[in-house]
Every structure is written in structure tokens, then in C-alpha cells.
Design a protein around this motif. Structure first.
Motif, PDB file in Angstrom:
ATOM      1  N   HIS A  57      58.917  32.791 135.271  1.00  0.00           N
ATOM      2  CA  HIS A  57      60.002  33.772 135.412  1.00  0.00           C
ATOM      3  C   HIS A  57      60.087  34.651 134.148  1.00  0.00           C
ATOM      4  O   HIS A  57      60.123  35.877 134.233  1.00  0.00           O
ATOM      5  CB  HIS A  57      61.307  33.003 135.650  1.00  0.00           C
ATOM      6  CG  HIS A  57      62.560  33.809 135.600  1.00  0.00           C
ATOM      7  ND1 HIS A  57      63.357  34.001 136.702  1.00  0.00           N
ATOM      8  CD2 HIS A  57      63.180  34.461 134.578  1.00  0.00           C
ATOM      9  CE1 HIS A  57      64.407  34.745 136.365  1.00  0.00           C
ATOM     10  NE2 HIS A  57      64.330  35.033 135.068  1.00  0.00           N
ATOM     11  N   GLU A  58      60.065  33.995 132.977  1.00  0.00           N
ATOM     12  CA  GLU A  58      60.149  34.753 131.723  1.00  0.00           C
ATOM     13  C   GLU A  58      58.925  35.646 131.535  1.00  0.00           C
ATOM     14  O   GLU A  58      59.028  36.764 131.021  1.00  0.00           O
ATOM     15  CB  GLU A  58      60.308  33.815 130.522  1.00  0.00           C
ATOM     16  CG  GLU A  58      61.579  32.963 130.547  1.00  0.00           C
ATOM     17  CD  GLU A  58      62.848  33.764 130.764  1.00  0.00           C
ATOM     18  OE1 GLU A  58      62.911  34.935 130.334  1.00  0.00           O
ATOM     19  OE2 GLU A  58      63.775  33.221 131.393  1.00  0.00           O
ATOM     20  N   HIS A  61      59.468  38.914 133.230  1.00  0.00           N
ATOM     21  CA  HIS A  61      60.177  39.906 132.393  1.00  0.00           C
ATOM     22  C   HIS A  61      59.221  40.487 131.338  1.00  0.00           C
ATOM     23  O   HIS A  61      59.159  41.695 131.135  1.00  0.00           O
ATOM     24  CB  HIS A  61      61.338  39.247 131.645  1.00  0.00           C
ATOM     25  CG  HIS A  61      62.455  38.784 132.527  1.00  0.00           C
ATOM     26  ND1 HIS A  61      63.069  39.597 133.446  1.00  0.00           N
ATOM     27  CD2 HIS A  61      63.087  37.577 132.614  1.00  0.00           C
ATOM     28  CE1 HIS A  61      64.033  38.908 134.066  1.00  0.00           C
ATOM     29  NE2 HIS A  61      64.059  37.679 133.578  1.00  0.00           N
ATOM     30  N   ASN A 158      70.331  33.653 138.886  1.00  0.00           N
ATOM     31  CA  ASN A 158      70.028  34.732 137.942  1.00  0.00           C
ATOM     32  C   ASN A 158      70.537  36.086 138.398  1.00  0.00           C
ATOM     33  O   ASN A 158      70.732  36.982 137.592  1.00  0.00           O
ATOM     34  CB  ASN A 158      68.523  34.804 137.691  1.00  0.00           C
ATOM     35  CG  ASN A 158      68.102  33.825 136.618  1.00  0.00           C
ATOM     36  OD1 ASN A 158      68.457  33.987 135.460  1.00  0.00           O
ATOM     37  ND2 ASN A 158      67.398  32.782 136.997  1.00  0.00           N
ATOM     38  N   ASP A 166      70.092  38.348 134.341  1.00  0.00           N
ATOM     39  CA  ASP A 166      69.296  39.343 135.061  1.00  0.00           C
ATOM     40  C   ASP A 166      70.133  40.217 136.004  1.00  0.00           C
ATOM     41  O   ASP A 166      70.001  41.437 136.017  1.00  0.00           O
ATOM     42  CB  ASP A 166      68.194  38.650 135.864  1.00  0.00           C
ATOM     43  CG  ASP A 166      67.237  37.889 134.960  1.00  0.00           C
ATOM     44  OD1 ASP A 166      67.222  38.183 133.754  1.00  0.00           O
ATOM     45  OD2 ASP A 166      66.521  37.010 135.462  1.00  0.00           O
TER      46      ASP A 166
END
Ligand SMILES: [Zn+2]
Length: 370
Positions: A57-58, A61, A158, A166
Motif C-alpha cells: 500500500h505504501e 503512494h 483508509n 488517504d
């Protein structure tokens, strides 16, 4: 990062785990109670895989930001989740929107693979059966189903519009398209703090999750500091570097010892310092690096050059003042040299930029009072 351990570097980004990370494994083992060795192994595997999903997930980004030319300092995993430390947040709403949404999209993709796979490989009838002898399959089934489900909940959680989570960034980006960045931030921050309050109340009333309570505190303060940044950024628009430059400042000569540099900087009330070679700027020395060398490593008699100097680009008198804020944010320092035709003519301090914000606020409130 003293309180974190580096576990690897992938796609040019260092990944750290916070020291408290193993606590989450102990916590889950504690709440899931005693079980057979196989159940315990599966529980630990579940938590580790969950954090693999959080890491991906990170990376969502970080890689989206990279697409807009923004680097990521590091990714850190802690019991309350992951953080990708971007060097800056994209200012264009459309870019912020994509960077914010890219993380949850990764979890959508993972769930889109895991859930159909689980559906065919482990039909729901086997879900939750006990481990009997060597028949581990039902519990691996549980593991796959649970991972699929947890990715869906990561997306939903999120996307709660609690800035700077987010969903809150998505909200700010959408508002910024209509209201501009400053107003959009103020709204997003208020809504974010409202959610932080709800999370905290829920965490207390339900007597449950300490994680949710910590997340609430994190959201509250992170929202506030980001609002401050955007306000300073706004206060600096239409200003040039020469308006915030100080001509009188203390800099450390490269031949000075670390010990005298520390005492001088304390006397002069300086934080981070410029290091010079006969007046020529050669780098920035962070105060905490200086203190570390002198007080902890006891190497005060060594020269300033034995410390790590950051090679931070200098400012030009005619630059926009916003460049100063961006550069300080990017390198996490609070002083920058200002040059004019190749010569150092002064410095910009973070505290001066902050004062400008107070000045702007004061001016606004006195205009409103009139
Ligand atoms: Zn995220």
C-alpha cells in the motif's frame, strides 16, 4: 531513525520497522489466546502477510509520487500502520488525489486476486473449521479469506475522510479544485480532527483498541502541523527570498572544533548551522548531529568536518520565498544560505518564516477588528 530498524531496501526506498512493531504480534497472540503450534504459526503468518499488504500500500503512494518527480525518504511500519515519508506533498490537487488513492488501489488489487482465488480454492463451507490432525487446509483457507477481507477493510478504513489519512487527502484534493489549497486544507483539517475525536471517543467507550486511540492522536496532530505548513506556504506567496533574509548570522568555520561550535551555536541561539570555508558555504550541520557528536560520542575536539554535512542547495535573493520553505521541508533543516552572484549574503531561518505567518494572522485579525 534511531527508534526504527531497517529491514531492507526495495525499488530504491528504505523500509524500516518501528521498535514497537513486534508488540503487535504479541498483542494478537495475547488476544487470540493459547492455541496449537500450528494455529500460532498461522496467526503470526497472518500478521506478517497483513504488513506485507500494508507495505505494498505504501509503495503505491511512493511510486505514484515518483511518477510526479517526488522522492520518498523511507517507508516505516509501526503497529498502527505504515507511513511513506514523501519529500513533499504534490501541490496540484489532481496529483495529490492520485498519490492518495494509489495506496488503497493496491489493496483493491490484492483483494481482487485473493478473494476470487479463495472462492474457488477454498469454498466457504470449509471456513473456520478446526485443525484436525494434519488437515491444515481449512485454516490456510481461513488465512486466505481473512487476508482478502482485511485488504477490503484497509481500503474502507483508509478512505475515511480523516485528513491526513488517504481519504482526507482525497477530500482536500477535491475541495482544492473548487476552493484553492488554503481553504481546502482548513476544511479537511477540521473534518479530520472531528474524526480523530470520534475515533478517540469510540476507542474509549468500546474499551477496546489502543491502536485506534493512538491513530486518533496521530491524526489530530498531523492534521494540525500540515495546516500550519500550508498557511506558511500561503503567507510566503508573492514574497521573495530577500524579504526574509537575515544578514547577520553565525556560521561555523570548517576548522573549528565541534565543541566550540556547539557552545557558540548555543550562545547565538542557533539551531542547524551553516558551515563555511573562509566565508564560502560548504554545507549544513544539523544541531542534533552536532549534539550527538559532542555529547554522546564525546568527539568534541574533532573538527566540524568530521560531522556529516548536508549538501543542501543554496537560495538566490530573487527566488520566491516558497522555495525556502520547500527546501527546508525536503531536507528537514531550519536554516538555508542565500547567495547573490556567487557570494553568500545572508541566511533564511525557519523561525522567521513562522513569524511571517503570525504577522499575517495579526494583520488579518486587526483588519477584521476595524
Ligand atoms: Zn495510505
Amino acid at each position: 531513525m534511531g527508534s526504527s530498524w531497517k529491514i531492507g531496501r526495495f525499488l530504491d526506498i528504505d523500509v524500516f520497522i518501528h521498535w514497537s512493531f513486534p508488540l503487535i504480534i504479541l498483542y494478537f497472540l495475547y488476544i487470540s489466546g493459547a492455541g496449537s503450534a500450528a494455529t500460532v504459526a498461522l496467526s503470526v503468518a497472518f500478521i506478517l502477510l497483513l504488513f506485507v499488504c500494508v507495505t505494498l500500500h505504501e509503495y503505491g503512494h511512493a511510486l505514484a509520487a515518483r511518477g510526479y518527480g517526488i522522492n520518498t525518504r523511507s517507508i516505516t511500519l509501526s503497529p498502527i500502520g505504515g507511513v511513506a515519508q514523501l519529500e513533499s506533498i504534490p501541490e496540484k490537487p489532481r496529483q495529490e488525489l492520485w498519490v492518495a488513492i494509489a495506496g488503497p488501489l493496491v489493496n483493491v488489487a490484492i483483494a481482487a486476486v485473493l478473494i476470487p482465488f479463495a472462492f474457488f480454492a477454498f469454498p466457504l463451507s470449509g471456513f473456520g473449521e478446526e485443525i484436525i490432525g494434519e488437515a491444515l487446509v481449512p485454516d490456510i483457507a481461513t488465512l486466505v479469506w481473512a487476508l482478502g477481507a482485511v485488504n477490503i477493510s484497509l481500503v474502507l478504513f483508509n478512505l475515511i475522510p480523516a485528513f491526513p489519512m488517504d481519504g482526507g487527502r482525497v477530500l482536500r484534493a477535491l475541495l482544492a479544485m473548487k476552493l484553492g489549497r488554503l481553504k481546502a486544507t482548513t476544511w479537511a483539517v477540521r473534518i479530520g480532527q472531528f474524526f480523530a475525536l470520534l475515533f478517540a471517543i469510540y476507542a474509549i467507550v468500546s474499551g477496546g483498541s489502543p491502536f485506534l486511540f493512538i491513530i486518533a492522536i496521530f491524526i489530530y496532530f498531523a492534521a494540525r502541523s500540515e495546516e500550519r505548513y500550508v498557511k506558511i506556504d500561503h503567507a510566503l506567496s508573492n514574497r521573495q527570498i530577500h524579504e526574509v533574509t537575515q544578514e547577520h548570522f553565525y556560521s561555523a568555520d570548517q576548522n573549528a572544533t565541534l565543541q566550540e561550535t556547539l557552545s557558540n551555536s548555543v550562545n547565538q541561539g542557533e539551531d542547524d548551522l551553516l558551515v563555511t570555508d573562509e566565508g564560502r558555504y560548504i554545507g549544513v550541520l544539523r544541531k542534533r548531529d552536532l549534539m550527538q557528536k559532542v555529547l554522546r560520542e564525546q568527539t568534541g575536539s574533532a573538527s566540524v568536518l568530521s560531522a556529516t554535512l548536508l549538501q543542501v542547495p543554496s537560495l538566490q535573493l530573487t527566488d520566491s520565498a516558497k522555495v525556502a520553505l520547500k527546501t527546508m521541508q525536503k531536507h528537514r533543516i531550519n536554516v538555508l544560505p542565500v547567495m547573490n552572484s556567487g557570494e553568500m549574503v545572508g541566511v533564511v531561518y525557519w523561525r522567521v518564516l513562522q513569524q511571517l505567518l503570525q504577522y499575517n494572522n495579526f494583520q488579518k485579525s486587526s483588519t477584521a477588528a476595524n
